[in-house]
Motif scaffolding. Structure first.
Motif, PDB file in Angstrom:
ATOM      1  N   LEU A 192       0.835  -1.201   0.000  1.00 35.83           N
ATOM      2  CA  LEU A 192       0.000   0.000   0.000  1.00 35.83           C
ATOM      3  C   LEU A 192       0.870   1.251   0.000  1.00 35.83           C
ATOM      4  CD1 LEU A 192      -2.879   1.151   0.189  1.00 35.83           C
ATOM      5  CD2 LEU A 192      -2.669   1.046   2.669  1.00 35.83           C
ATOM      6  N   PHE A 193       1.935   1.216   0.782  1.00 38.12           N
ATOM      7  CA  PHE A 193       2.891   2.323   0.837  1.00 38.12           C
ATOM      8  C   PHE A 193       3.448   2.618  -0.555  1.00 38.12           C
ATOM      9  CE2 PHE A 193       7.265   3.822   1.279  1.00 38.12           C
ATOM     10  CZ  PHE A 193       7.120   4.892   2.142  1.00 38.12           C
ATOM     11  N   ASP A 194       3.848   1.587  -1.263  1.00 35.42           N
ATOM     12  CA  ASP A 194       4.403   1.747  -2.606  1.00 35.42           C
ATOM     13  C   ASP A 194       3.356   2.271  -3.583  1.00 35.42           C
ATOM     14  OD1 ASP A 194       6.559   1.037  -4.731  1.00 35.42           O
ATOM     15  OD2 ASP A 194       4.780  -0.033  -5.423  1.00 35.42           O
ATOM     16  N   ASN A 195       2.122   1.758  -3.467  1.00 38.74           N
ATOM     17  CA  ASN A 195       1.056   2.160  -4.387  1.00 38.74           C
ATOM     18  C   ASN A 195       0.648   3.617  -4.228  1.00 38.74           C
ATOM     19  OD1 ASN A 195      -0.465   0.059  -6.226  1.00 38.74           O
ATOM     20  ND2 ASN A 195       0.344  -1.073  -4.487  1.00 38.74           N
ATOM     21  N   ILE A 196       0.781   4.158  -3.033  1.00 40.50           N
ATOM     22  CA  ILE A 196       0.397   5.548  -2.798  1.00 40.50           C
ATOM     23  C   ILE A 196       1.579   6.483  -3.008  1.00 40.50           C
ATOM     24  CG2 ILE A 196      -0.525   7.186  -1.119  1.00 40.50           C
ATOM     25  CD1 ILE A 196      -2.569   5.184  -1.974  1.00 40.50           C
ATOM     26  N   LEU A 197       2.745   6.121  -2.484  1.00 35.96           N
ATOM     27  CA  LEU A 197       3.902   7.015  -2.534  1.00 35.96           C
ATOM     28  C   LEU A 197       4.437   7.188  -3.950  1.00 35.96           C
ATOM     29  CD1 LEU A 197       5.912   8.670  -0.817  1.00 35.96           C
ATOM     30  CD2 LEU A 197       7.352   6.627  -0.724  1.00 35.96           C
ATOM     31  N   LYS A 198       4.514   6.113  -4.705  1.00 34.72           N
ATOM     32  CA  LYS A 198       5.110   6.185  -6.048  1.00 34.72           C
ATOM     33  C   LYS A 198       4.389   7.160  -6.974  1.00 34.72           C
ATOM     34  CE  LYS A 198       6.798   3.344  -9.849  1.00 34.72           C
ATOM     35  NZ  LYS A 198       7.018   1.973 -10.348  1.00 34.72           N
ATOM     36  N   PRO A 199       3.052   7.101  -7.106  1.00 33.26           N
ATOM     37  CA  PRO A 199       2.378   8.056  -7.997  1.00 33.26           C
ATOM     38  C   PRO A 199       2.496   9.508  -7.537  1.00 33.26           C
ATOM     39  CG  PRO A 199       0.962   6.185  -7.516  1.00 33.26           C
ATOM     40  CD  PRO A 199       2.116   6.110  -6.572  1.00 33.26           C
ATOM     41  N   ILE A 200       2.671   9.728  -6.225  1.00 34.33           N
ATOM     42  CA  ILE A 200       2.718  11.088  -5.698  1.00 34.33           C
ATOM     43  C   ILE A 200       4.081  11.732  -5.922  1.00 34.33           C
ATOM     44  CG2 ILE A 200       2.627  12.478  -3.584  1.00 34.33           C
ATOM     45  CD1 ILE A 200       0.512  10.589  -2.533  1.00 34.33           C
ATOM     46  N   ASN A 201       5.149  11.030  -5.553  1.00 34.26           N
ATOM     47  CA  ASN A 201       6.472  11.660  -5.537  1.00 34.26           C
ATOM     48  C   ASN A 201       7.534  10.961  -6.377  1.00 34.26           C
ATOM     49  OD1 ASN A 201       5.716  13.722  -3.769  1.00 34.26           O
ATOM     50  ND2 ASN A 201       6.112  12.477  -1.955  1.00 34.26           N
ATOM     51  N   PHE A 202       7.373   9.646  -6.622  1.00 37.70           N
ATOM     52  CA  PHE A 202       8.467   8.895  -7.247  1.00 37.70           C
ATOM     53  C   PHE A 202       7.957   8.066  -8.428  1.00 37.70           C
ATOM     54  CE2 PHE A 202       9.417   9.373  -2.695  1.00 37.70           C
ATOM     55  CZ  PHE A 202      10.607  10.083  -2.777  1.00 37.70           C
ATOM     56  N   THR A 203       7.390   8.741  -9.406  1.00 30.21           N
ATOM     57  CA  THR A 203       6.771   8.036 -10.529  1.00 30.21           C
ATOM     58  C   THR A 203       7.772   7.232 -11.350  1.00 30.21           C
ATOM     59  OG1 THR A 203       7.001  10.068 -11.844  1.00 30.21           O
ATOM     60  CG2 THR A 203       4.889   9.693 -10.737  1.00 30.21           C
TER      61      THR A 203
END
Length: 366
Positions: free
Chosen positions: A99-110
């Motif tokens: 879940l952390f990866d699914n939310i963080l990646k699109p926001i800051n680390f695409t």
């Protein structure tokens, strides 16, 4: 007991509260405008679900759940149940990491690969576990009040833009069955009570379990409402239902005097810290459970293997796909949580009373 670390009741309250609130910060499903009522009604179901674990924890106040299971059910069955709880803790850590990866990646680390995000997150969490429960608890004591203050700060800033008419008419779109079903689901996801059953022997003040539960539930309920109500009033029901991270979208709309914008980084930072604490906590519980299950003296030798297991499961399965992780959270996790929070403890509690009655009759006959 194999774990000699001691933490305060306040630290436990902050740990358990942040474990739940960090998920509400990330993702919350808005079914209708009466969702705030389900949060309050869920308190009734929470009281039912936690009763067996609470009773057992009081009967075996100096032992963790893993340690007293063999005493009640017998060594073989107790070991099997203990192993299931190890798998459960690892599963929750893996799910939260995904879940952390699914939310963080699109926001800051695409552009950042999934394995890099997961590796760095797991490294930080494993280090916290290596330093011990006291380190994780101190982190909760330091950061949780700040995170709660940030949540209040965002709610206050958006008050002028909120339309509270979205909540009217109350219960117009909800039946009695729907309200109770959603309250049941909300309560069933409260796996923090399993965490408490593992932490009871580590609390430096005895006989504070009831106080911890009461304050934890109060904080979780109040701040969940502070997240849910402003989001629904700020975005409206239609937009809240369509997006998988409505609170983040709500925060992005905030601006101060039309020149201070993009203050959502406070929420992203708060969420990162909350998720690190939760993943570290469940990784610690998995490690501690396996230590007590196998009788290993040095828990630190298990940290890296456990982290590798989580890393490999996360990368080698479909759990990183957003549709998979969100389906698990919405449709399946409540049944899994309910089995370990209520199902198994109810059976164990029945065996406890049966064993006690048999012992009492035997003493009377003698």
């Amino acid at each position: 007991m194999t774990n000699s670390e001691k933490i305060s009741p306040l630290q436990v309250i902050f740990l358990l509260s942040m474990s739940r609130i960090s998920i509400v910060l990330l993702w919350f499903h808005f079914s209708n405008q009466d969702v705030w009522i389900t949060e309050i009604l869920s308190l009734f179901y929470i009281a039912i679900f936690i009763a067996p674990l609470l009773f057992l924890s009081k009967q075996f106040a100096n032992l963790t759940l893993i340690e007293y299971l063999p005493i009640i059910t017998g060594k073989r069955i107790g070991k099997i149940l203990g192993a299931l709880y190890v798998v459960f803790f690892l599963f929750i850590a893996t799910l939260d990491l995904s879940l952390f990866d699914n939310i963080l990646k699109p926001i800051n680390f695409t552009e950042t690969p999934d394995f890099a995000i997961i590796f760095l997150a797991l490294t930080a969490c494993a280090y916290g576990v290596y330093k011990g429960l006291e380190c994780i608890a101190r982190s909760a004591e330091i950061f949780t009040p700040q995170i709660l203050a940030v949540i209040i700060f965002y709610a206050i800033l958006q008050i002028p833009e909120m339309d509270f008419k979205v909540f009217l008419p109350i219960l117009a779109d909800s039946t009695f069955w729907e309200i109770n079903s959603l309250a049941f689901i909300t309560a069933a996801k409260m796996n923090e009570m399993i965490v408490l059953a593992m932490l009871v022997p580590s609390i430096n003040k005895t006989k504070t379990t009831n106080t911890i539960i009461i304050w934890t539930i109060i904080i979780i309920t109040v701040f969940s409402l502070i997240i849910i109500v402003p989001t629904l009033a700020g975005l409206g029901l239609t937009l809240s239902k369509k997006t998988f991270d409505p609170y983040y979208l709500f925060i992005k709309q905030i601006n101060i005097y039309d020149f201070i914008t993009r203050i959502e980084f406070f929420m992203v930072g708060a969420w990162n810290i909350g998720m690190f604490m939760k993943i570290s906590l469940f990784l610690h519980l998995a490690t501690m459970s396996l230590v007590q299950l196998l009788g290993i003296k040095n828990r630190k030798v298990l940290i890296i293997p456990m982290a590798i297991v989580i890393f490999m499961i996360t990368l080698k399965t479909d759990i990183l796909k957003s549709v998979v992780v969100f389906n698990i959270i919405e449709y399946y996790i409540l049944y899994i949580d309910l089995i370990f929070m209520f199902g198994i403890p109810v059976v164990v509690l029945g065996m406890f009373f049966l064993k006690r009655n048999v012992t009492a009759k035997s003493d009377c006959n003698n």
